[in-house]
Motif scaffolding. Structure first.
Motif, mmCIF file in Angstrom:
data_model
loop_
_atom_site.group_PDB
_atom_site.id
_atom_site.type_symbol
_atom_site.label_atom_id
_atom_site.label_comp_id
_atom_site.label_asym_id
_atom_site.label_seq_id
_atom_site.Cartn_x
_atom_site.Cartn_y
_atom_site.Cartn_z
ATOM 1 N N ILE A 73 16.219 -7.202 -3.780
ATOM 2 C CA ILE A 73 17.294 -6.957 -4.700
ATOM 3 C C ILE A 73 16.798 -5.994 -5.905
ATOM 4 N N LEU A 74 15.651 -6.017 -6.075
ATOM 5 C CA LEU A 74 15.188 -4.678 -7.028
ATOM 6 C C LEU A 74 14.112 -3.938 -6.419
ATOM 7 N N LYS A 75 14.011 -2.660 -6.717
ATOM 8 C CA LYS A 75 12.998 -1.798 -6.051
ATOM 9 C C LYS A 75 12.404 -0.881 -7.314
ATOM 10 N N PHE A 76 10.873 -1.120 -7.194
ATOM 11 C CA PHE A 76 10.164 -0.229 -8.428
ATOM 12 C C PHE A 76 9.331 0.827 -7.842
ATOM 13 N N THR A 77 9.535 1.904 -7.980
ATOM 14 C CA THR A 77 8.760 2.960 -7.283
ATOM 15 C C THR A 77 7.857 3.788 -8.100
ATOM 16 N N GLU A 78 7.717 3.395 -9.490
ATOM 17 C CA GLU A 78 6.931 4.047 -10.671
ATOM 18 C C GLU A 78 5.378 4.300 -10.416
ATOM 19 N N HIS A 79 4.862 3.176 -9.693
ATOM 20 C CA HIS A 79 3.397 3.205 -9.290
ATOM 21 C C HIS A 79 2.817 4.449 -8.404
ATOM 22 N N THR A 80 1.888 5.052 -8.515
ATOM 23 C CA THR A 80 1.382 6.034 -7.905
ATOM 24 C C THR A 80 0.193 5.701 -6.910
ATOM 25 N N ALA A 81 -0.290 4.429 -6.574
ATOM 26 C CA ALA A 81 -1.159 3.678 -5.800
ATOM 27 C C ALA A 81 -0.776 2.480 -5.371
ATOM 28 N N ALA A 82 -1.644 1.983 -4.698
ATOM 29 C CA ALA A 82 -1.287 0.392 -3.958
ATOM 30 C C ALA A 82 -0.834 -0.607 -5.052
ATOM 31 N N VAL A 83 0.017 -1.432 -4.840
ATOM 32 C CA VAL A 83 0.432 -2.538 -5.630
ATOM 33 C C VAL A 83 -0.053 -3.680 -5.298
ATOM 34 N N LYS A 84 -1.220 -4.181 -5.688
ATOM 35 C CA LYS A 84 -1.760 -5.572 -5.264
ATOM 36 C C LYS A 84 -1.671 -6.537 -6.333
ATOM 37 N N ALA A 85 -2.115 -6.041 -7.852
ATOM 38 C CA ALA A 85 -1.805 -6.918 -8.882
ATOM 39 C C ALA A 85 -0.410 -7.211 -9.456
ATOM 40 N N LEU A 86 -0.064 -8.722 -9.139
ATOM 41 C CA LEU A 86 1.042 -9.118 -9.663
ATOM 42 C C LEU A 86 1.011 -10.325 -10.342
ATOM 43 N N ALA A 87 1.917 -10.502 -11.514
ATOM 44 C CA ALA A 87 1.747 -11.703 -12.151
ATOM 45 C C ALA A 87 3.253 -11.843 -12.842
ATOM 46 N N TRP A 88 3.783 -13.157 -12.817
ATOM 47 C CA TRP A 88 5.101 -13.437 -13.600
ATOM 48 C C TRP A 88 4.731 -14.301 -14.820
ATOM 49 N N SER A 89 5.575 -13.789 -15.720
ATOM 50 C CA SER A 89 5.166 -14.651 -17.204
ATOM 51 C C SER A 89 5.654 -16.009 -17.123
ATOM 52 N N ASN A 133 0.927 -1.142 0.034
ATOM 53 C CA ASN A 133 -0.023 -0.047 0.321
ATOM 54 C C ASN A 133 0.798 1.128 0.102
ATOM 55 N N ASP A 134 2.128 1.009 0.116
ATOM 56 C CA ASP A 134 3.035 2.461 0.127
ATOM 57 C C ASP A 134 3.233 2.455 -1.317
ATOM 58 N N ASN A 135 2.860 1.869 -2.533
ATOM 59 C CA ASN A 135 3.134 2.139 -3.855
ATOM 60 C C ASN A 135 4.269 1.544 -4.508
ATOM 61 N N LYS A 136 4.939 0.644 -3.604
ATOM 62 C CA LYS A 136 6.270 0.051 -3.733
ATOM 63 C C LYS A 136 6.184 -1.409 -4.343
ATOM 64 N N LEU A 137 7.080 -1.507 -5.158
ATOM 65 C CA LEU A 137 7.177 -3.016 -5.738
ATOM 66 C C LEU A 137 8.624 -3.417 -5.606
ATOM 67 N N PHE A 138 8.637 -4.754 -4.708
ATOM 68 C CA PHE A 138 10.206 -5.178 -4.472
ATOM 69 C C PHE A 138 10.127 -6.810 -5.078
ATOM 70 N N VAL A 139 11.448 -6.860 -5.359
ATOM 71 C CA VAL A 139 11.790 -8.249 -5.636
ATOM 72 C C VAL A 139 12.639 -8.928 -5.027
ATOM 73 N N TRP A 140 12.497 -10.334 -4.321
ATOM 74 C CA TRP A 140 13.438 -10.780 -3.530
ATOM 75 C C TRP A 140 13.962 -12.242 -4.041
ATOM 76 N N THR A 141 14.957 -12.576 -3.296
ATOM 77 C CA THR A 141 15.618 -13.996 -3.738
ATOM 78 C C THR A 141 14.896 -14.740 -2.705
ATOM 79 N N ALA A 142 15.017 -16.023 -2.735
ATOM 80 C CA ALA A 142 14.671 -16.904 -1.693
ATOM 81 C C ALA A 142 15.436 -16.772 -0.234
ATOM 82 N N HIS A 143 16.895 -16.221 -0.673
ATOM 83 C CA HIS A 143 17.359 -16.173 0.680
ATOM 84 C C HIS A 143 17.969 -14.595 1.177
#
Length: 409
Positions: A303-319, A288-298
């Motif tokens: 390891i990655l931070k995406f801050t371009e969204h301007t609202a809560a980020v709930k919808a996520l999908a990997w291809s 709900n802080d409008n952030k998208l983070f990517v983590w590894t299992a350990h």
């Protein structure tokens, strides 16, 4: 005195009738019939010779020597015009019918040439039904953007969280089973099936995570650790990730007795989206802080931070079709779908959908993306990737389409 007696009974001569020959030659053009053949005495010898030849050409022989083009050891390689028989029947069709050659060509084109209609259908866009094949009544389904209350198992079982209960609906038998009831003091906030086995995880408003066996309808484990409601869950083999309003992500290993094997703390507000990649090496989280983070299992830090969204980020999908392709959707103030390459840490594309993005999911069979929306259109859109062409828009929901699940079969 001799009396001549007559009878109206007629016994035909099957040999001279030559039913098979008559059937074949009935398809000959009547204009080409020689009038002299109507005299049976004149052509009796010729008819007998033709009948003897016809008796040797059985149906299987015709297919073998004519259709498959194999040489006949008796008469050599037969040509289509050799299959000509004289019609000695007095009663014949007046209208000329198709010739035998024309029938053979038509049969060959039907059996061996590709169907033009099928080729035309595959070249165009496929038709997606716009009417649901099944509508389930879901009273007390919470209208909360931050929850995840439906999930479909690989056993074709749909789990739905309704108020304090979890119900299971079998798509095969349409049978509804009540899995659990948390009581008046608690409510269901998330459900997620394990990829293997009959187990389902249930997040609660109290912060507890429960593991249930849907075959035995029995709770097998209760896991504490969160200080607020658990709004999102994601399995990775035996590892279960849970996101909460307390801003934390907890990792639990079902093989050990420890309540938690890892804690990921980077979000400043409620964690409302979690998804493991298909290769099970990366975990993405939206908050709900409008952030998208990517983590590894350990990793303990993203390891990655995406801050371009301007609202809560709930919808996520990997291809499942392109390694490292991640898609995210923003809430009401954002309304965009963004595409990320987690291998190069870059944004690939951004699409303005015009409404709140609630869920995203890729098809495993074709390279298509499904998105569901809330304010203000309440629709479902099927996109073709990477062109992002709208294949169809599905309507029917009168409120926000907050929850989405795809069968794993």
């Amino acid at each position: 005195e001799t009396t001549n007696r007559t009878s109206d009974r007629f016994i035909p001569n099957r040999k001279t009738s030559k039913i098979t020959i008559a059937f074949t030659s009935a398809h000959e053009n009547i204009e080409n019939i020689n009038p002299t053949i109507l005299d049976p005495e004149t052509n009796l010898k010729k008819i007998n010779e033709e009948y003897q030849m016809e008796s040797q050409l059985k149906t299987s022989d015709l297919f073998k020597y004519h259709v498959l083009d194999i040489e006949n050891p008796l008469v050599g390689k037969m040509q289509p015009n050799q299959y000509t028989f004289v019609n000695s029947n007095i009663l014949r069709y007046l209208d000329p019918l198709q010739s035998l050659d024309s029938m053979n060509r038509q049969l060959h084109s039907t059996l061996f040439e590709p169907c033009n209609a099928l080729v035309q259908n595959t070249s165009g866009l496929r038709k997606i039904p716009k009417i649901p094949f099944k509508v389930l009544d879901a009273p007390a389904l919470q209208d909360d953007f931050y929850l995840n209350l439906i999930d479909w198992s690989n056993q074709n079982m749909l789990a739905v969280g309704l108020s304090s209960c979890v119900y299971l609906w079998s798509a095969q038998s349409s049978r509804v089973t009540k899995l659990c009831d948390l009581g008046l003091s608690d409510s269901v906030t998330a459900v997620n099936w394990a990829a293997r086995g009959p187990y389902i995880s249930v997040g609660t408003n109290s912060g507890e995570t429960q593991i249930w066996d849907c075959v035995k309808l029995k709770k097998v484990r209760s896991i504490k650790g969160h200080q607020a409601r658990v709004g999102t869950l994601a399995w990775n083999q035996n590892i279960l990730a849970s996101g909460s309003r307390d801003k934390n992500i907890l990792l639990r290993d079902m093989r050990v007795s420890a309540q938690c094997i890892g804690k990921l703390a980077a979000h400043k507000q409620e964690v409302c989206g979690l998804k493991w990649s298909f290769d099970e090496t990366q975990l993405c989280s939206g908050g709900n802080d409008n952030k998208l983070f990517v983590w590894t299992a350990h990793s303990q830090q993203p390891i990655l931070k995406f801050t371009e969204h301007t609202a809560a980020v709930k919808a996520l999908a990997w291809s499942p079709h392109q390694h490292g392709l991640l898609v995210s959707g923003g809430g009401t103030a954002d309304r965009t779908i963004r595409f990320w390459n987690t291998l190069t840490n870059s944004q690939l594309d951004c699409i303005d959908t015009g409404s709140q993005v609630c869920n995203l999911i890729f098809s495993k069979n074709v390279n298509e993306l499904v998105s569901t929306h809330g304010y203000s259109l309440n629709q479902i859109i099927v996109w073709k990737y990477p062109t992002m062409e709208r294949l169809t828009t599905l309507v029917g929901h009168t409120y926000r389409v907050l929850y989405l699940s795809l069968i794993h079969i």
